[in-house]
Design a protein around this motif. Structure first.
Motif, PDB file in Angstrom:
ATOM      1  N   LEU A 322       0.844  -1.209   0.000  1.00 19.94           N
ATOM      2  CA  LEU A 322       0.000   0.000   0.000  1.00 19.94           C
ATOM      3  C   LEU A 322       0.872   1.250   0.000  1.00 19.94           C
ATOM      4  O   LEU A 322       0.600   2.212  -0.717  1.00 19.94           O
ATOM      5  N   ARG A 323       1.944   1.219   0.790  1.00 19.59           N
ATOM      6  CA  ARG A 323       2.858   2.373   0.798  1.00 19.59           C
ATOM      7  C   ARG A 323       3.573   2.526  -0.538  1.00 19.59           C
ATOM      8  O   ARG A 323       3.832   3.641  -0.980  1.00 19.59           O
ATOM      9  N   GLU A 324       3.884   1.406  -1.176  1.00 18.27           N
ATOM     10  CA  GLU A 324       4.640   1.474  -2.433  1.00 18.27           C
ATOM     11  C   GLU A 324       3.819   2.144  -3.533  1.00 18.27           C
ATOM     12  O   GLU A 324       4.374   2.814  -4.402  1.00 18.27           O
ATOM     13  N   PHE A 325       2.510   1.977  -3.480  1.00 21.79           N
ATOM     14  CA  PHE A 325       1.676   2.656  -4.489  1.00 21.79           C
ATOM     15  C   PHE A 325       1.871   4.171  -4.433  1.00 21.79           C
ATOM     16  O   PHE A 325       1.749   4.858  -5.436  1.00 21.79           O
ATOM     17  N   ASP A 326       2.169   4.682  -3.234  1.00 23.22           N
ATOM     18  CA  ASP A 326       2.375   6.133  -3.114  1.00 23.22           C
ATOM     19  C   ASP A 326       3.636   6.599  -3.843  1.00 23.22           C
ATOM     20  O   ASP A 326       3.787   7.781  -4.107  1.00 23.22           O
ATOM     21  N   GLN A 327       4.542   5.668  -4.150  1.00 31.54           N
ATOM     22  CA  GLN A 327       5.755   6.018  -4.913  1.00 31.54           C
ATOM     23  C   GLN A 327       5.471   5.991  -6.415  1.00 31.54           C
ATOM     24  O   GLN A 327       6.340   6.290  -7.217  1.00 31.54           O
ATOM     25  N   THR A 328       4.286   5.563  -6.811  1.00 31.71           N
ATOM     26  CA  THR A 328       3.938   5.516  -8.234  1.00 31.71           C
ATOM     27  C   THR A 328       2.995   6.688  -8.524  1.00 31.71           C
ATOM     28  O   THR A 328       2.605   7.428  -7.635  1.00 31.71           O
ATOM     29  N   GLU A 329       2.624   6.803  -9.798  1.00 35.58           N
ATOM     30  CA  GLU A 329       1.788   7.927 -10.231  1.00 35.58           C
ATOM     31  C   GLU A 329       0.304   7.571 -10.234  1.00 35.58           C
ATOM     32  O   GLU A 329      -0.511   8.379 -10.653  1.00 35.58           O
ATOM     33  N   VAL A 330      -0.039   6.335  -9.826  1.00 41.64           N
ATOM     34  CA  VAL A 330      -1.425   5.916 -10.043  1.00 41.64           C
ATOM     35  C   VAL A 330      -2.403   6.722  -9.195  1.00 41.64           C
ATOM     36  O   VAL A 330      -2.108   7.098  -8.058  1.00 41.64           O
ATOM     37  N   ALA A 331      -3.570   6.991  -9.774  1.00 37.50           N
ATOM     38  CA  ALA A 331      -4.617   7.734  -9.065  1.00 37.50           C
ATOM     39  C   ALA A 331      -5.726   6.792  -8.625  1.00 37.50           C
ATOM     40  O   ALA A 331      -6.610   7.160  -7.852  1.00 37.50           O
ATOM     41  N   CYS A 332      -5.669   5.565  -9.144  1.00 33.83           N
ATOM     42  CA  CYS A 332      -6.739   4.608  -8.868  1.00 33.83           C
ATOM     43  C   CYS A 332      -6.104   3.220  -8.734  1.00 33.83           C
ATOM     44  O   CYS A 332      -5.189   2.886  -9.486  1.00 33.83           O
ATOM     45  N   ILE A 333      -6.547   2.454  -7.743  1.00 29.88           N
ATOM     46  CA  ILE A 333      -6.014   1.097  -7.534  1.00 29.88           C
ATOM     47  C   ILE A 333      -7.191   0.126  -7.458  1.00 29.88           C
ATOM     48  O   ILE A 333      -8.166   0.377  -6.747  1.00 29.88           O
ATOM     49  N   TYR A 334      -7.104  -0.986  -8.196  1.00 34.36           N
ATOM     50  CA  TYR A 334      -8.057  -2.078  -8.024  1.00 34.36           C
ATOM     51  C   TYR A 334      -7.346  -3.219  -7.314  1.00 34.36           C
ATOM     52  O   TYR A 334      -6.235  -3.595  -7.695  1.00 34.36           O
ATOM     53  N   ALA A 335      -7.979  -3.743  -6.271  1.00 36.57           N
ATOM     54  CA  ALA A 335      -7.332  -4.762  -5.440  1.00 36.57           C
ATOM     55  C   ALA A 335      -8.089  -6.076  -5.503  1.00 36.57           C
ATOM     56  O   ALA A 335      -9.324  -6.092  -5.467  1.00 36.57           O
ATOM     57  N   GLU A 336      -7.351  -7.165  -5.574  1.00 38.34           N
ATOM     58  CA  GLU A 336      -7.955  -8.486  -5.419  1.00 38.34           C
ATOM     59  C   GLU A 336      -8.420  -8.644  -3.970  1.00 38.34           C
ATOM     60  O   GLU A 336      -7.959  -7.933  -3.075  1.00 38.34           O
ATOM     61  N   SER A 337      -9.324  -9.604  -3.738  1.00 41.07           N
ATOM     62  CA  SER A 337      -9.763  -9.856  -2.368  1.00 41.07           C
ATOM     63  C   SER A 337      -9.417 -11.288  -1.970  1.00 41.07           C
ATOM     64  O   SER A 337      -8.959 -12.074  -2.798  1.00 41.07           O
ATOM     65  N   PHE A 338      -9.649 -11.608  -0.701  1.00 41.22           N
ATOM     66  CA  PHE A 338      -9.179 -12.874  -0.138  1.00 41.22           C
ATOM     67  C   PHE A 338     -10.283 -13.535   0.677  1.00 41.22           C
ATOM     68  O   PHE A 338     -11.154 -12.855   1.216  1.00 41.22           O
ATOM     69  N   PRO A 339     -10.225 -14.872   0.799  1.00 41.58           N
ATOM     70  CA  PRO A 339     -11.210 -15.557   1.642  1.00 41.58           C
ATOM     71  C   PRO A 339     -11.055 -15.094   3.094  1.00 41.58           C
ATOM     72  O   PRO A 339      -9.930 -14.867   3.554  1.00 41.58           O
ATOM     73  N   GLU A 340     -12.194 -14.977   3.794  1.00 42.23           N
ATOM     74  CA  GLU A 340     -12.153 -14.366   5.131  1.00 42.23           C
ATOM     75  C   GLU A 340     -11.906 -15.364   6.254  1.00 42.23           C
ATOM     76  O   GLU A 340     -12.258 -15.096   7.387  1.00 42.23           O
ATOM     77  N   GLN A 341     -11.313 -16.507   5.939  1.00 47.13           N
ATOM     78  CA  GLN A 341     -10.991 -17.438   7.026  1.00 47.13           C
ATOM     79  C   GLN A 341      -9.588 -17.162   7.547  1.00 47.13           C
ATOM     80  O   GLN A 341      -8.731 -16.683   6.820  1.00 47.13           O
ATOM     81  N   GLY A 342      -9.392 -17.534   8.809  1.00 50.73           N
ATOM     82  CA  GLY A 342      -8.056 -17.415   9.399  1.00 50.73           C
ATOM     83  C   GLY A 342      -7.557 -15.984   9.307  1.00 50.73           C
ATOM     84  O   GLY A 342      -8.302 -15.026   9.529  1.00 50.73           O
ATOM     85  N   ILE A 343      -6.297 -15.829   8.931  1.00 48.01           N
ATOM     86  CA  ILE A 343      -5.683 -14.499   8.839  1.00 48.01           C
ATOM     87  C   ILE A 343      -6.351 -13.670   7.735  1.00 48.01           C
ATOM     88  O   ILE A 343      -6.247 -12.439   7.711  1.00 48.01           O
ATOM     89  N   GLY A 344      -7.091 -14.339   6.844  1.00 48.58           N
ATOM     90  CA  GLY A 344      -7.821 -13.639   5.785  1.00 48.58           C
ATOM     91  C   GLY A 344      -8.798 -12.597   6.331  1.00 48.58           C
ATOM     92  O   GLY A 344      -9.046 -11.573   5.685  1.00 48.58           O
ATOM     93  N   ALA A 345      -9.346 -12.843   7.532  1.00 43.49           N
ATOM     94  CA  ALA A 345     -10.288 -11.882   8.125  1.00 43.49           C
ATOM     95  C   ALA A 345      -9.578 -10.567   8.423  1.00 43.49           C
ATOM     96  O   ALA A 345     -10.115  -9.480   8.170  1.00 43.49           O
TER      97      ALA A 345
END
Ligand code: TXA
Ligand code: MG
Length: 361
Positions: A322-345
């Motif tokens: 997330l911090r690394e995106f701030d070093q780029t020029e992007v104005a918009c980010i699309y993120a994949e998601s993860f199953p909410e079990q275990g550490i996924g929550a």
């Protein structure tokens, strides 16, 4: 103020401990993220944490200890289940909320009748706590609203010139913050998902409940995003989080971020078409992905936070990405998601906050 960058050798740890005893704010590594510490029994020292972070004063701090005997100064009553949790999970990424003793400064607890405690599982943190000889209040060592720091450099990005020192102990392991569990209610309630998962808690103590405001934060696919937007726009707060910190904007990269749900193939298709669309409009666009999928996208910045094969790596790499995106020029980010079990929550909880609950699918 000059911020000293200290190592984890004996002499530097003595220096850091001395600064803490003198009432200064010092950042240090834990197994979850870097914390910004100050003597928890010194109200003026604690105040320096809030100033350096720009943290709202109604958000209480976690007190870190090296020995359970230190609880006597801090906690009015330890319920049996509190002891059970300490036996099983300390040292480790579990913060236990118990009733406070009167001597704990109001600044630490934000005036609540409870105090959150944890014994970190990191040799540098424990050595520092032992040398300082005082309980240490420590929130994550980021400017308020920014992703939590998982390296000393992240700390300096946010707080150089605002704190006395940072102890560099390398990158942290878990990468997301501790689980916060309140044992003043029965059954105990998870106020923030984290390194110790709900499943692990259930196995150890049986029934646990989850703060309903967490489920509400985009937790279910039955949640209508338009309705959520409506509620936000109108300041409707039926589901005020019990952990005060959970209501603030958090972890946000500078770009606007959207989380895409669905099964993985579906997510990837939706993400690529959204990227294509926004790039066609001249908007520089990034993708937050995983090692498995990183080569499948065309975008202006493609960052992996870890491997789907082991979600612990995703937790460990999330905030740095997330911090690394701030070093780029992007104005918009699309993120994949993860199953909410275990550490996924915990991963999805932090992602949703970083995205300000902007969810697609
Ligand atoms: O892993 C961690 O917990 C890291 C490391 C440095 O130990 N610390 C951390 O602190 O994440 P912070 O301040 O960023 O988050 C503390 C969370 C907030 O959501 C706060 O509202 C909650 O714990 N909290 C602290 N004391 C509480 C209390 N008495 N009752 C309810 N929530 C509490
Ligand atoms: Mg924090």
């Amino acid at each position: 103020m000059h911020t000293e960058r200290l190592g984890n050798n004996e002499q530097d740890l003595q220096r850091a401990a001395e600064l803490l005893r003198r009432g200064e704010a010092v950042a240090f590594p834990t197994e979850t993220v870097y914390g910004l510490g100050a003597n928890a029994l010194d109200a003026a020292a604690v105040d320096k944490i809030f100033k350096a972070k720009g943290r709202p004063s109604d958000n209480p701090l976690i007190v870190h200890i090296a020995h359970r005997e230190q609880l006597n100064q801090l906690v009015a009553e330890i319920p049996p289940i509190g002891n059970q949790l300490m036996d099983r999970f300390w040292p480790g990424p579990l913060t236990i909320v118990m009733s406070r003793r009167a001597g704990v400064p109001d600044g630490v607890t934000a005036g609540l009748s409870t105090v959150g405690l944890r014994m970190p599982d990191h040799p540098v943190a424990i050595a520092l706590l032992e040398k300082a000889g005082v309980p240490v209040a420590a929130p994550s060592a980021n400017r308020s609203g920014r992703p939590s720091p998982t390296t000393a450099s992240h700390v300096l990005e946010d707080l150089a010139g605002k704190i006395a020192a940072v102890v560099d102990g390398g990158a942290t392991g878990v990468g997301v913050e501790s689980t916060v569990v309140d044992v003043t209610v029965d059954p105990p309630m998870i106020l923030r998902p984290g390194g110790v998962t709900r499943e692990m808690l259930q196995k150890a103590i049986g029934k646990v409940q989850v703060d309903p405001s967490l489920e509400r934060q985009g937790g279910g696919s039955d949640l209508d995003p338009l309705l959520a937007d409506h509620d936000r726009a109108h300041g409707i707060q039926d589901f005020v989080p019990r952990s005060p910190g959970m209501k603030y904007t958090h972890y946000a990269p500078k770009a606007e971020m959207w989380i895409v749900q669905g099964d993985v193939d579906e997510q990837m298709g939706v993400i690529q078409s959204l990227v294509d669309k926004s790039r066609a409009e001249g908007i520089k666009t990034g993708v937050l992905t995983t090692d498995e999928n990183r080569n499948a996208y065309r975008a202006d910045a493609i960052l992996s936070c870890g491997t789907r094969g082991n979600l612990e790596t995703v937790a460990a790499g999330l905030f740095a990405a997330l911090r690394e995106f701030d070093q780029t020029e992007v104005a918009c980010i699309y993120a994949e998601s993860f199953p909410e079990q275990g550490i996924g929550a915990a991963i999805m909880n932090r992602l949703r906050k970083a995205a300000g609950d902007r969810i697609i699918g």
